[in-house]
Scaffold this motif. Structure first.
Motif, short mmCIF file in Angstrom:
data_model
loop_
_atom_site.label_atom_id
_atom_site.label_comp_id
_atom_site.label_asym_id
_atom_site.label_seq_id
_atom_site.Cartn_x
_atom_site.Cartn_y
_atom_site.Cartn_z
N PHE A 6 0.85 -1.18 0.00
CA PHE A 6 0.00 0.00 0.00
C PHE A 6 0.89 1.24 0.00
CE2 PHE A 6 -2.13 -3.53 1.98
CZ PHE A 6 -3.35 -3.57 1.32
N TYR A 7 0.43 2.27 -0.70
CA TYR A 7 1.26 3.45 -0.96
C TYR A 7 0.55 4.71 -0.50
CZ TYR A 7 3.08 -0.01 -4.28
OH TYR A 7 3.57 -1.16 -4.86
N GLU A 101 -3.77 8.35 -0.17
CA GLU A 101 -3.34 7.08 -0.76
C GLU A 101 -3.04 7.28 -2.23
OE1 GLU A 101 -4.52 2.33 -0.73
OE2 GLU A 101 -5.96 3.81 0.02
N ASP A 103 -1.14 5.12 -5.87
CA ASP A 103 -1.01 3.76 -6.38
C ASP A 103 0.45 3.43 -6.69
OD1 ASP A 103 -0.43 4.92 -8.88
OD2 ASP A 103 -2.52 4.82 -9.52
N SER A 104 0.68 2.23 -7.16
CA SER A 104 2.04 1.74 -7.41
C SER A 104 2.74 2.50 -8.54
CB SER A 104 2.02 0.25 -7.71
OG SER A 104 1.24 -0.01 -8.87
N LYS A 105 1.99 3.19 -9.37
CA LYS A 105 2.58 3.94 -10.48
C LYS A 105 3.21 5.25 -10.01
CE LYS A 105 -0.72 2.09 -13.84
NZ LYS A 105 -1.84 2.41 -14.78
#
Length: 261
Positions: A6-7, A101, A103-105
């Protein structure tokens, strides 16, 4: 089985006067070290790592900075309560402003961003000691109008090879400065500040090591009459060797804004 990650993007501000910059170092207090210790306390047993947006130097402050929090195994359940708990346990000179929050990008280093630095200063009589954490004081007469003219010359696309230290093979010297100006300081005030204070405002997508402090140091040399405006114009040419060596004190420098686009 690969663990889910989680980012989060956490925006922060801090007073850098007692700290040795962002990056963790042995035997000294840094922003990264104090944040990591606080996270270990408020997230006991959780596996995480952090990555900062900018490696500020010792004594440099930030009005608006940030870091990315990578959290393994489970997400934060309540972001608002986490932010309150985080602030409750951070030292007094570091404050978390917000959490969101991502995302992975998202990558806080590679993601395009706009940075604005300001450099607070005064000249003439010596400042009240309480000014020291935020403002540089040059105890001499400076030609502030000439300094304003010189600051304007940094605006636009130029080669800043003469305004950095510890370059690498991958250093990109061509940079565009969207704003470069010296104005009267009305941004940050205090009852113990001298009557007349100024700030050097500079903004762009990225900066070389010590670039802003070397630029400020060069503006002071213009104010002293040691450099001319033509010297500034020449120093920004790719084929002109004129390495600047006067680095203005770190305590006047503030990372003022970081906007992710």
């Amino acid at each position: 089985m690969q663990r889910k990650r989680f980012y989060y993007l956490i925006k922060i501000q801090y007073l850098g006067f007692r700290l040795h910059g962002w990056q963790k170092q042995p035997d000294v207090k840094t922003v990264e070290d104090l944040i990591t210790k606080t996270l270990r306390y408020v997230l006991p047993g959780e596996k995480f790592k952090i990555l900062g947006t900018s490696r500020t130097d010792a004594m440099v402050s930030a009005m608006d900075s940030g870091f990315e929090l990578f959290l393994d195994e489970k997400p934060l359940e309540d972001l608002e309560n986490f932010l309150k708990l985080f602030n409750l346990n951070l030292p007094q000179d570091i404050r978390a402003l917000s959490i969101s929050e991502v995302d992975s990008k998202f990558n806080i280093i590679q993601h395009p961003k706009y940075k604005e630095y300001i450099y607070l200063f005064s000249f003439g009589d010596k400042n009240h000691p309480f000014c020291a954490p935020l403002m540089a004081n040059f105890q001499e007469d400076l030609d502030i109008e000439k300094m304003k003219q010189a600051a304007a010359l940094f605006r636009g696309q130029h080669n800043f090879r003469n305004y950095c230290v510890r370059v690498s093979e991958n250093s990109k010297f061509e940079r565009e400065m969207q704003v470069s100006e010296i104005v009267e300081n009305i941004d940050i005030t205090a009852s113990f500040f001298p009557e007349n204070t100024f700030l050097f405002r500079i903004s762009g997508e990225g900066f070389l090591r010590h670039q802003v402090r070397l630029m400020m140091g060069t503006l002071v040399l213009v104010g002293r009459g040691e450099f001319k405006l033509e010297d500034i114009r020449n120093s920004l040419k790719a084929d002109y060797d004129m390495q600047m060596d006067y680095i203005a004190p770190a305590s006047g420098l503030i990372l003022n804004k970081v906007d992710f686009t």
